[in-house]
Design a protein around this motif. Structure first.
Motif, PDB file in Angstrom:
ATOM      1  N   ASP A  62      43.500  27.246  41.269  1.00 49.01           N
ATOM      2  CA  ASP A  62      42.063  27.285  41.562  1.00 49.01           C
ATOM      3  C   ASP A  62      41.756  28.304  42.643  1.00 49.01           C
ATOM      4  O   ASP A  62      40.783  29.061  42.547  1.00 49.01           O
ATOM      5  CB  ASP A  62      41.557  25.903  41.991  1.00 49.01           C
ATOM      6  N   ILE A  63      42.583  28.340  43.674  1.00 53.25           N
ATOM      7  CA  ILE A  63      42.378  29.324  44.750  1.00 53.25           C
ATOM      8  C   ILE A  63      42.512  30.733  44.190  1.00 53.25           C
ATOM      9  O   ILE A  63      41.680  31.603  44.469  1.00 53.25           O
ATOM     10  CB  ILE A  63      43.372  29.091  45.907  1.00 53.25           C
ATOM     11  N   LEU A  64      43.543  30.971  43.401  1.00 56.14           N
ATOM     12  CA  LEU A  64      43.730  32.307  42.824  1.00 56.14           C
ATOM     13  C   LEU A  64      42.563  32.691  41.923  1.00 56.14           C
ATOM     14  O   LEU A  64      42.142  33.840  41.908  1.00 56.14           O
ATOM     15  CB  LEU A  64      45.052  32.375  42.057  1.00 56.14           C
ATOM     16  N   ALA A  65      42.037  31.724  41.173  1.00 58.17           N
ATOM     17  CA  ALA A  65      40.885  32.014  40.308  1.00 58.17           C
ATOM     18  C   ALA A  65      39.666  32.372  41.151  1.00 58.17           C
ATOM     19  O   ALA A  65      38.895  33.277  40.787  1.00 58.17           O
ATOM     20  CB  ALA A  65      40.581  30.811  39.416  1.00 58.17           C
ATOM     21  N   ASP A  66      39.504  31.690  42.285  1.00 57.87           N
ATOM     22  CA  ASP A  66      38.352  31.965  43.160  1.00 57.87           C
ATOM     23  C   ASP A  66      38.416  33.351  43.799  1.00 57.87           C
ATOM     24  O   ASP A  66      37.382  33.948  44.077  1.00 57.87           O
ATOM     25  CB  ASP A  66      38.256  30.916  44.263  1.00 57.87           C
ATOM     26  N   VAL A  67      39.613  33.853  44.040  1.00 57.49           N
ATOM     27  CA  VAL A  67      39.745  35.143  44.725  1.00 57.49           C
ATOM     28  C   VAL A  67      40.064  36.281  43.758  1.00 57.49           C
ATOM     29  O   VAL A  67      40.400  37.381  44.188  1.00 57.49           O
ATOM     30  CB  VAL A  67      40.804  35.082  45.861  1.00 57.49           C
ATOM     31  N   SER A  68      39.937  36.005  42.469  1.00 51.62           N
ATOM     32  CA  SER A  68      40.213  37.026  41.456  1.00 51.62           C
ATOM     33  C   SER A  68      38.976  37.239  40.594  1.00 51.62           C
ATOM     34  O   SER A  68      38.677  36.429  39.716  1.00 51.62           O
ATOM     35  CB  SER A  68      41.384  36.595  40.564  1.00 51.62           C
ATOM     36  N   PRO A  69      38.239  38.316  40.835  1.00 49.86           N
ATOM     37  CA  PRO A  69      37.033  38.558  40.035  1.00 49.86           C
ATOM     38  C   PRO A  69      37.372  38.945  38.596  1.00 49.86           C
ATOM     39  O   PRO A  69      38.468  39.417  38.312  1.00 49.86           O
ATOM     40  CB  PRO A  69      36.346  39.716  40.758  1.00 49.86           C
ATOM     41  N   GLY A  70      36.439  38.710  37.710  1.00 48.44           N
ATOM     42  CA  GLY A  70      36.626  39.050  36.302  1.00 48.44           C
ATOM     43  C   GLY A  70      36.587  37.795  35.453  1.00 48.44           C
ATOM     44  O   GLY A  70      36.773  36.689  35.944  1.00 48.44           O
ATOM     45  N   SER A  71      36.317  37.976  34.170  1.00 49.87           N
ATOM     46  CA  SER A  71      36.195  36.812  33.299  1.00 49.87           C
ATOM     47  C   SER A  71      37.398  36.642  32.386  1.00 49.87           C
ATOM     48  O   SER A  71      37.741  35.532  32.017  1.00 49.87           O
ATOM     49  CB  SER A  71      34.921  36.913  32.466  1.00 49.87           C
ATOM     50  N   ALA A  72      38.032  37.714  31.993  1.00 44.87           N
ATOM     51  CA  ALA A  72      39.217  37.611  31.126  1.00 44.87           C
ATOM     52  C   ALA A  72      40.462  37.642  32.001  1.00 44.87           C
ATOM     53  O   ALA A  72      40.587  38.486  32.891  1.00 44.87           O
ATOM     54  CB  ALA A  72      39.250  38.757  30.127  1.00 44.87           C
ATOM     55  N   ASP A  73      41.386  36.717  31.759  1.00 46.86           N
ATOM     56  CA  ASP A  73      42.582  36.626  32.608  1.00 46.86           C
ATOM     57  C   ASP A  73      43.330  37.943  32.733  1.00 46.86           C
ATOM     58  O   ASP A  73      43.816  38.296  33.786  1.00 46.86           O
ATOM     59  CB  ASP A  73      43.526  35.543  32.079  1.00 46.86           C
ATOM     60  N   ARG A  74      43.428  38.678  31.656  1.00 43.95           N
ATOM     61  CA  ARG A  74      44.217  39.914  31.726  1.00 43.95           C
ATOM     62  C   ARG A  74      43.509  41.011  32.518  1.00 43.95           C
ATOM     63  O   ARG A  74      44.123  41.988  32.908  1.00 43.95           O
ATOM     64  CB  ARG A  74      44.566  40.395  30.322  1.00 43.95           C
ATOM     65  N   ASN A  75      42.201  40.863  32.742  1.00 48.48           N
ATOM     66  CA  ASN A  75      41.448  41.878  33.487  1.00 48.48           C
ATOM     67  C   ASN A  75      41.204  41.488  34.938  1.00 48.48           C
ATOM     68  O   ASN A  75      40.552  42.219  35.664  1.00 48.48           O
ATOM     69  CB  ASN A  75      40.104  42.145  32.806  1.00 48.48           C
ATOM     70  N   ARG A  76      41.719  40.359  35.347  1.00 46.04           N
ATOM     71  CA  ARG A  76      41.476  39.904  36.713  1.00 46.04           C
ATOM     72  C   ARG A  76      42.332  40.688  37.700  1.00 46.04           C
ATOM     73  O   ARG A  76      43.499  40.960  37.442  1.00 46.04           O
ATOM     74  CB  ARG A  76      41.785  38.424  36.843  1.00 46.04           C
ATOM     75  N   THR A  77      41.733  41.007  38.819  1.00 45.01           N
ATOM     76  CA  THR A  77      42.472  41.655  39.899  1.00 45.01           C
ATOM     77  C   THR A  77      42.371  40.772  41.131  1.00 45.01           C
ATOM     78  O   THR A  77      41.332  40.161  41.378  1.00 45.01           O
ATOM     79  CB  THR A  77      41.912  43.045  40.223  1.00 45.01           C
ATOM     80  N   LEU A  78      43.427  40.689  41.872  1.00 46.03           N
ATOM     81  CA  LEU A  78      43.463  39.833  43.050  1.00 46.03           C
ATOM     82  C   LEU A  78      42.750  40.515  44.206  1.00 46.03           C
ATOM     83  O   LEU A  78      43.083  41.643  44.580  1.00 46.03           O
ATOM     84  CB  LEU A  78      44.922  39.543  43.414  1.00 46.03           C
ATOM     85  N   ASN A  79      41.771  39.845  44.784  1.00 45.47           N
ATOM     86  CA  ASN A  79      41.083  40.336  45.962  1.00 45.47           C
ATOM     87  C   ASN A  79      41.862  39.831  47.171  1.00 45.47           C
ATOM     88  O   ASN A  79      41.727  38.682  47.587  1.00 45.47           O
ATOM     89  CB  ASN A  79      39.637  39.833  45.982  1.00 45.47           C
ATOM     90  N   THR A  80      42.701  40.691  47.738  1.00 46.76           N
ATOM     91  CA  THR A  80      43.594  40.259  48.814  1.00 46.76           C
ATOM     92  C   THR A  80      42.840  39.867  50.081  1.00 46.76           C
ATOM     93  O   THR A  80      43.299  39.000  50.819  1.00 46.76           O
ATOM     94  CB  THR A  80      44.634  41.350  49.137  1.00 46.76           C
ATOM     95  N   LYS A  81      41.690  40.494  50.327  1.00 43.73           N
ATOM     96  CA  LYS A  81      40.907  40.119  51.520  1.00 43.73           C
ATOM     97  C   LYS A  81      40.411  38.682  51.391  1.00 43.73           C
ATOM     98  O   LYS A  81      40.459  37.913  52.354  1.00 43.73           O
ATOM     99  CB  LYS A  81      39.742  41.078  51.717  1.00 43.73           C
ATOM    100  N   LYS A  82      39.941  38.305  50.201  1.00 49.82           N
ATOM    101  CA  LYS A  82      39.502  36.919  49.983  1.00 49.82           C
ATOM    102  C   LYS A  82      40.692  35.969  50.033  1.00 49.82           C
ATOM    103  O   LYS A  82      40.590  34.861  50.549  1.00 49.82           O
ATOM    104  CB  LYS A  82      38.800  36.772  48.630  1.00 49.82           C
TER     105      LYS A  82
END
Length: 91
Positions: free
Chosen positions: A17-37
């Motif tokens: 859940d935390i990783l989903a909250d800090v990873s923008p995007g709707s498709a799992d393969r297109n998500r990028t991790l926002n390290t600042k968040k």
């Protein structure tokens, strides 16, 4: 901080859940991790001694799993030979 403890936590539903909250995007393969968040996310972290004990237990569990996999493999290899002998009356 024990990296293996964090890895385990981020594989749990709460960690995902935390990783989903800090990873923008709707498709799992297109998500990028926002390290600042991610750096501001609240991650429950026990005392370092407990983390190390937990990691030790994880290693022990993995070694038991590997041992069981080997036993299962050995039994699966033994079964055809055992059945052959049983049907031939050699037992």
């Amino acid at each position: 901080m024990e990296p293996e403890f964090l890895l385990y936590f981020f594989c749990t539903p709460d960690g995902m859940d935390i990783l989903a909250d800090v990873s923008p995007g709707s498709a799992d393969r297109n998500r990028t991790l926002n390290t600042k968040k991610l750096m501001t996310a609240k991650v429950p972290v026990p005392d370092l001694v407990l983390q190390r004990e937990f990691v030790k237990l994880l290693h022990h569990i993995e070694s038991l799993r590997e041992h069981h996999r080997q036993i299962d493999k050995d039994l699966n290899e033994l079964m055809p030979s055992l059945l052959d002998k049983a049907f031939k009356g050699d037992l």
